[in-house]
Every structure is written in structure tokens, then in C-alpha cells.
Design an enzyme around this catalytic site. Structure first.
Site, PDB file in Angstrom:
ATOM      1  N   ARG A 272       0.820  -1.154   0.009  1.00 44.35           N
ATOM      2  CA  ARG A 272      -0.026   0.021   0.015  1.00 44.35           C
ATOM      3  C   ARG A 272       0.854   1.177   0.092  1.00 44.35           C
ATOM      4  O   ARG A 272       1.698   1.365   0.481  1.00 44.35           O
ATOM      5  CB  ARG A 272      -0.933   0.019   1.182  1.00 44.35           C
TER       6      ARG A 272
ATOM      7  N   GLU B  69      -4.188   7.406  -5.262  1.00 47.25           N
ATOM      8  CA  GLU B  69      -4.486   6.559  -6.241  1.00 47.25           C
ATOM      9  C   GLU B  69      -5.924   7.123  -6.987  1.00 47.25           C
ATOM     10  O   GLU B  69      -6.763   7.148  -6.131  1.00 47.25           O
ATOM     11  CB  GLU B  69      -4.452   5.191  -6.109  1.00 47.25           C
TER      12      GLU B  69
ATOM     13  N   HIS C  17      -1.496  -0.087  -9.853  1.00 46.88           N
ATOM     14  CA  HIS C  17      -2.118  -0.934  -8.742  1.00 46.88           C
ATOM     15  C   HIS C  17      -2.537  -2.284  -9.563  1.00 46.88           C
ATOM     16  O   HIS C  17      -3.801  -2.397  -9.570  1.00 46.88           O
ATOM     17  CB  HIS C  17      -3.148  -0.087  -7.916  1.00 46.88           C
TER      18      HIS C  17
HETATM   19  C1  DGY Z   1      -5.357  -6.290  -2.636  1.00 49.14           C
HETATM   20  O1  DGY Z   1      -6.140  -7.219  -3.040  1.00 49.14           O
HETATM   21  O2  DGY Z   1      -5.434  -6.165  -1.459  1.00 49.14           O
HETATM   22  C2  DGY Z   1      -4.694  -5.808  -3.852  1.00 49.14           C
HETATM   23  O3  DGY Z   1      -3.994  -4.589  -3.273  1.00 49.14           O
HETATM   24  C3  DGY Z   1      -5.450  -5.622  -5.209  1.00 49.14           C
HETATM   25  O4  DGY Z   1      -5.551  -6.692  -5.675  1.00 49.14           O
END
Ligand code: DGY
Length: 330
Positions: A241, A270, A289
Site C-alpha cells: 500500500r 490513487e 495498482h
Molecule cells: C489487494 O487485494 O489488496 C490488492 O492490493 C489488489 O488486488
């Protein structure tokens, strides 16, 4: 009467069809996520939400949905959901762990390789018509991956899958994690990864890759001090993240040459704002992402998300419940 479900974006049919077969389903079909107001308006009479990580499901949204019993997140991370409020209000929260592990580890490796060997920069160079000399002894020099030291911050499922791949590159693997348990011990055994403290990992690694969830403890855990303690010329990769990293400090470390390069799938904001200084740096590979973005994995996530939802709304315990304590008072 059958329950109503609001799905905040089109997800693959494999999962959506399961939801539609079982419940009255309404889907937000625009590309842009619904605002909180739009979400509340559409989900007012719904017993469940299927949410994405870009949907902010905070106290006010949860408090405005009186019939809500389940939030089925279509992602493994759920930092966009106020789980404490959900639990207080008796709302089950589920996620999609496991099915995206290998795909996300693949992407972390794609970024490790692209950043270390300047793949995106070299591609831009060729396309721009700048390749005039057939072979340049000093052209686009990068850093070796083979036999380098890889530092994995967070040895969960994805960190472990990244370590498995590192074996093939003959790497020395270091990791740091707040947990020490059977899982981390089995990863050590299988991959040769050695546990170390966070400070030593930063100091000793040639390539650092981050695989921690976003929590109060991990927010901004990598900032100016941490970048300063990394090896000069290290490579930094983040597929977890964006908020785990202080982005301004990362920009400084990239511009000053402290870091050789970075590979980023996730960002503090984002989509990445067009004013972000990251966009002007040649030594960073930026992707939007897409850690779990393969056809097969997104379908599996959709099915898992739908199955969690069906079980939870039918009064059964879903396998991927994030807040099991919510069931105690039922
Ligand atoms: C998640 O699943 O948390 C990813 O960041 C996106 O697939």
C-alpha cells in the site's frame, strides 16, 4: 424476501453471476467509483456491499446503511473499511486472501527486474529514437539481481512467494516481520530466508521489497531515515500500500541517487495525481495498482468474494471473515 446487494463496480462474471443468482443485485457500472453519497443512496436498502479497495467505507457510510449485514471486499487488503465500526454494528467483513498471492509476487518480481535493469527507461530510450550506437559499453547499466541480497519487509503469504522466486536467482534472502510463527519458520526452511531486524534489513539489502498490510503501525514506516540507512544504489519496490511509504522521502532518495531505482504498484493517492514528482523521475517504474491483475486471479477473487457473501448473508460463517469476533454476539 430475498436480500439486496450493491456491487460497487463490475467484477468478473464468474463471481457476479453467483451473486445475481442468489440475491437482488445492483451494480455500479461506471469506471469511476461511486462517491460516499452515491454509495449510500444506492445501498440504502441493501443487506450487503461488494466493495473495492478504492471505496472508502467509513463510520458515516456504515452508519447510513441500516440494513447492512455484510461487506464483501474484492481484495485481500481492507484498509479502506472501518472494521471496528463494522464489528460494533454487527456487520461481517470478508476479503479474498490466498488466490492473489502468486500473481502479486509475480508483479513484485516484474518490478524488481524492471527497476534493477532499467527496462522501462531502456524501452523509452529506444522508442524515442535515441539508440544511435549499436552497443554501448556504458549504456543503461543496472544492478545485478543474481546473488544480490533481497530484503523482504513482511513475511506473509506474498512475501513468502517472493522469497520462493528469489531462490532461482541465487539470492541471499533477509526478511523482517513482527510475527515469528510456524509459517515464517517454514519459509526460512524452504527458501533459506534469514530473519533479521528491520534496521539491519535496510542496511544490508541491495533490493528491498515491501509486503505489509496498511495499519496504524505500518503507515509511513519507510521515510527519510529509513531511505538514508539503505545501501547507496539500492532498489526499492512496493506492491503493498502506498501509505506505508513517505512518498516525498522516496522522491528525494530517488532524485539524490541514494536509490538506484524504484518499482511502484501502489501510491499514497490513487490514481497518481498528474502533479506527482514521481512522474518526472526516470529511475522509477510506475504501474497502476495491478498486483493481482491477471484474468485467472481476478476471476478467482470474484468467486471467493461471492462465496463469502452468499455464506455470510445466509447466516453461515464465511471462510474469509476478517472480523470473526462479530459472530460471538449472534
Ligand atoms: C489487494 O487485494 O489488496 C490488492 O492490493 C489488489 O488486488
Amino acid at each position: 424476501m430475498t436480500d439486496s446487494v450493491f456491487v460497487t463496480r463490475l467484477i468478473p462474471d464468474e463471481g457476479l453471476d453467483i451473486i445475481k443468482r442468489n440475491f437482488r443485485t445492483s451494480v455500479w457500472s461506471a469506471d469511476m467509483p461511486p462517491s460516499s453519497e452515491e454509495m449510500v443512496a444506492r445501498a440504502k436498502r441493501c443487506s450487503a456491499l461488494v466493495s473495492l479497495l478504492s471505496d472508502k467505507i467509513d463510520e458515516s457510510v456504515i452508519g447510513s446503511l441500516p440494513k447492512l449485514r455484510v461487506i464483501a471486499q474484492y481484495a485481500v487488503g481492507f484498509d479502506n473499511i472501518d472494521v471496528t465500526t463494522a464489528t460494533k454494528r454487527g456487520v461481517i467483513v470478508t476479503n479474498t486472501p490466498g488466490v492473489l498471492t502468486e500473481t502479486t509476487a509475480d508483479l513484485a518480481w516484474a518490478l524488481i527486474m524492471a527497476a534493477s535493469r532499467r527496462i522501462a527507461e531502456a524501452d523509452r530510450y529506444v522508442r524515442a529514437g535515441l539508440w544511435h550506437v549499436a552497443w554501448g559499453p556504458m549504456l543503461m547499466l543496472g544492478i545485478d539481481i543474481y546473488s544480490a541480497t533481497l530484503g523482504i519487509v513482511g513475511m506473509g503469504r506474498i512475501g513468502a512467494a517472493v522469497a520462493q522466486r528469489a531462490k532461482g536467482f541465487g539470492m541471499r534472502i533477509l526478511y523482517s516481520d513482527t510475527q515469528e510463527n510456524d509459517f515464517t519458520r517454514s519459509v526460512e526452511k524452504e527458501t533459506g530466508a534469514a530473519r533479521t531486524d528491520f534496521a539491519s534489513l535496510l542496511r544490508e539489502s541491495d533490493i528491498i521489497t515491501v509486503h505489509v498490510p496498511l495499519t496504524n503501525e505500518t503507515k509511513n514506516m519507510i521515510g527519510a531515515e529509513e531511505f538514508a540507512s539503505m545501501k547507496k544504489g539500492a532498489v526499492f519496490v512496493n506492491t503493498s500500500r502506498g501509505a506505508v511509504v513517505d512518498e516525498n522521502a522516496l522522491v528525494s532518495a530517488l532524485s539524490s541517487g541514494r536509490l538506484h531505482a524504484a518499482g511502484l504498484d501502489v501510491f499514497a493517492t490513487e490514481p497518481l495525481p498528474s502533479t506527482s514528482p514521481l512522474l518526472r523521475l526516470p529511475n522509477v517504474v510506475l504501474v497502476p495498482h495491478i498486483g493481482s491483475a491477471s484474468f485467472a486471479t481476478r476471476s478467482k477473487m470474484a468467486v471467493m468474494c461471492a462465496e463469502n457473501l452468499v455464506l455470510a448473508l445466509r447466516g453461515n460463517r464465511p471462510p474469509n471473515i476478517v472480523n470473526p469476533e462479530v459472530l460471538i454476539h449472534r
